[in-house]
Scaffold this motif. Structure first.
Motif, PDB file in Angstrom:
ATOM      1  N   LYS A 155      51.560 113.289 -52.919  1.00 28.88           N
ATOM      2  CA  LYS A 155      50.582 113.010 -51.874  1.00 28.88           C
ATOM      3  C   LYS A 155      50.869 113.844 -50.637  1.00 28.88           C
ATOM      4  O   LYS A 155      51.977 114.365 -50.520  1.00 28.88           O
ATOM      5  CB  LYS A 155      50.562 111.519 -51.555  1.00 28.88           C
ATOM      6  N   PRO A 156      49.950 114.057 -49.768  1.00 20.88           N
ATOM      7  CA  PRO A 156      48.694 113.328 -49.659  1.00 20.88           C
ATOM      8  C   PRO A 156      47.550 113.882 -50.518  1.00 20.88           C
ATOM      9  O   PRO A 156      46.561 113.212 -50.721  1.00 20.88           O
ATOM     10  CB  PRO A 156      48.340 113.464 -48.186  1.00 20.88           C
ATOM     11  N   VAL A 188      48.205 106.508 -50.281  1.00 19.82           N
ATOM     12  CA  VAL A 188      47.780 107.697 -49.548  1.00 19.82           C
ATOM     13  C   VAL A 188      46.979 107.297 -48.309  1.00 19.82           C
ATOM     14  O   VAL A 188      46.976 108.006 -47.308  1.00 19.82           O
ATOM     15  CB  VAL A 188      46.994 108.678 -50.451  1.00 19.82           C
ATOM     16  N   GLU A 189      46.323 106.131 -48.370  1.00 22.24           N
ATOM     17  CA  GLU A 189      45.624 105.615 -47.189  1.00 22.24           C
ATOM     18  C   GLU A 189      45.475 104.105 -47.298  1.00 22.24           C
ATOM     19  O   GLU A 189      45.516 103.541 -48.396  1.00 22.24           O
ATOM     20  CB  GLU A 189      44.259 106.269 -46.995  1.00 22.24           C
ATOM     21  N   THR A 190      45.337 103.474 -46.144  1.00 26.32           N
ATOM     22  CA  THR A 190      45.098 102.028 -46.094  1.00 26.32           C
ATOM     23  C   THR A 190      43.879 101.773 -45.220  1.00 26.32           C
ATOM     24  O   THR A 190      43.574 102.556 -44.319  1.00 26.32           O
ATOM     25  CB  THR A 190      46.310 101.267 -45.516  1.00 26.32           C
ATOM     26  N   SER A 191      43.195 100.682 -45.514  1.00 22.81           N
ATOM     27  CA  SER A 191      42.009 100.277 -44.747  1.00 22.81           C
ATOM     28  C   SER A 191      42.019  98.758 -44.619  1.00 22.81           C
ATOM     29  O   SER A 191      42.710  98.071 -45.365  1.00 22.81           O
ATOM     30  CB  SER A 191      40.718 100.691 -45.467  1.00 22.81           C
ATOM     31  N   TRP A 199      44.701  99.306 -50.229  1.00 19.95           N
ATOM     32  CA  TRP A 199      45.592 100.457 -50.394  1.00 19.95           C
ATOM     33  C   TRP A 199      44.963 101.362 -51.434  1.00 19.95           C
ATOM     34  O   TRP A 199      44.538 100.904 -52.505  1.00 19.95           O
ATOM     35  CB  TRP A 199      46.956 100.019 -50.884  1.00 19.95           C
ATOM     36  N   SER A 200      44.942 102.666 -51.139  1.00 19.44           N
ATOM     37  CA  SER A 200      44.305 103.630 -52.040  1.00 19.44           C
ATOM     38  C   SER A 200      45.285 104.707 -52.495  1.00 19.44           C
ATOM     39  O   SER A 200      46.111 105.177 -51.710  1.00 19.44           O
ATOM     40  CB  SER A 200      43.115 104.300 -51.343  1.00 19.44           C
ATOM     41  N   TYR A 201      45.138 105.070 -53.775  1.00 22.97           N
ATOM     42  CA  TYR A 201      45.984 106.086 -54.404  1.00 22.97           C
ATOM     43  C   TYR A 201      45.098 107.103 -55.111  1.00 22.97           C
ATOM     44  O   TYR A 201      44.210 106.722 -55.866  1.00 22.97           O
ATOM     45  CB  TYR A 201      46.909 105.451 -55.459  1.00 22.97           C
ATOM     46  N   ASN A 236      41.914 101.678 -55.807  1.00 25.15           N
ATOM     47  CA  ASN A 236      41.961 100.847 -54.616  1.00 25.15           C
ATOM     48  C   ASN A 236      42.425  99.447 -54.981  1.00 25.15           C
ATOM     49  O   ASN A 236      41.868  98.823 -55.889  1.00 25.15           O
ATOM     50  CB  ASN A 236      40.572 100.770 -53.970  1.00 25.15           C
TER      51      ASN A 236
END
Length: 177
Positions: free
Chosen positions: A71-72, A121-124, A134-136, A149
């Motif tokens: 990542k990213p 890689v990102e959170t929302s 959480w997203s991968y 997700n």
């Protein structure tokens, strides 16, 4: 005297064909380093070939997981699991459909997801749903650039999962007219 272009075309075509076949043959022989470790390899052997792990987590009692994320922007995270004596138990590419299918809804926690897949890689956060996501990045079926997700409730329990297209690889047509 120089040969005519009609004589050179078949020669050029043969060269292209031969170089393409050679490239295909060489790529068929390639095996990633993480798939070539002998049984019970030591942590030192793994680190010598893969480098220092970027993330380390405890799994079952006595088992430690080393993660090598890309990542990213990459779609792979290589996991190396070691026993209490520091001997390699297994290696796997964990950002994959079979690995994601191991997640149990209403049972796995944020720690379970973190220890299995590494940092997202990102959170929302979706306040109306009261869900953290959480997203991968991964390649679904080794073909489609996708995002896995995980939706967590306020107690940090996985409530649902969702696969969506990876916006990094989406093509948008911004022409309005």
């Amino acid at each position: 005297m120089r040969p005519s272009p009609s004589v050179l075309r078949p020669v050029a075509a043969k060269r292209w064909l031969l170089s393409g076949a050679l490239a295909l043959l060489l790529s068929a022989c390639y095996t990633p380093a993480w798939q070539t470790f002998p049984a019970n390899a030591s942590q030192a052997e793994v680190q010598a070939r893969l480098g220092k792990p970027r993330e380390i987590y405890p799994l079952a009692p006595g088992v430690t997981r080393w993660l090598y994320p890309t990542k990213p922007f990459g779609e792979e995270t290589i996991a190396a699991d070691f026993d209490a004596q520091g001997r390699l138990l297994s290696t796997a590419q964990v950002l994959s459909t079979p690995e994601f299918n191991k997640v149990e809804i209403d049972k796995w926690t944020k720690n379970d997801v973190l220890h299995h897949f590494g940092e997202p890689v990102e959170t929302s956060y979706f306040p109306l749903m009261k869900r953290e996501v959480w997203s991968y990045r991964f390649k679904q079926d080794d073909v489609w650039y996708s995002m896995m997700n995980f939706y967590f409730d306020t107690n940090g329990i996985v409530k649902t999962t969702q696969i969506s297209p990876d916006p990094l690889h989406e093509k948008f047509d911004h022409d309005l007219f």
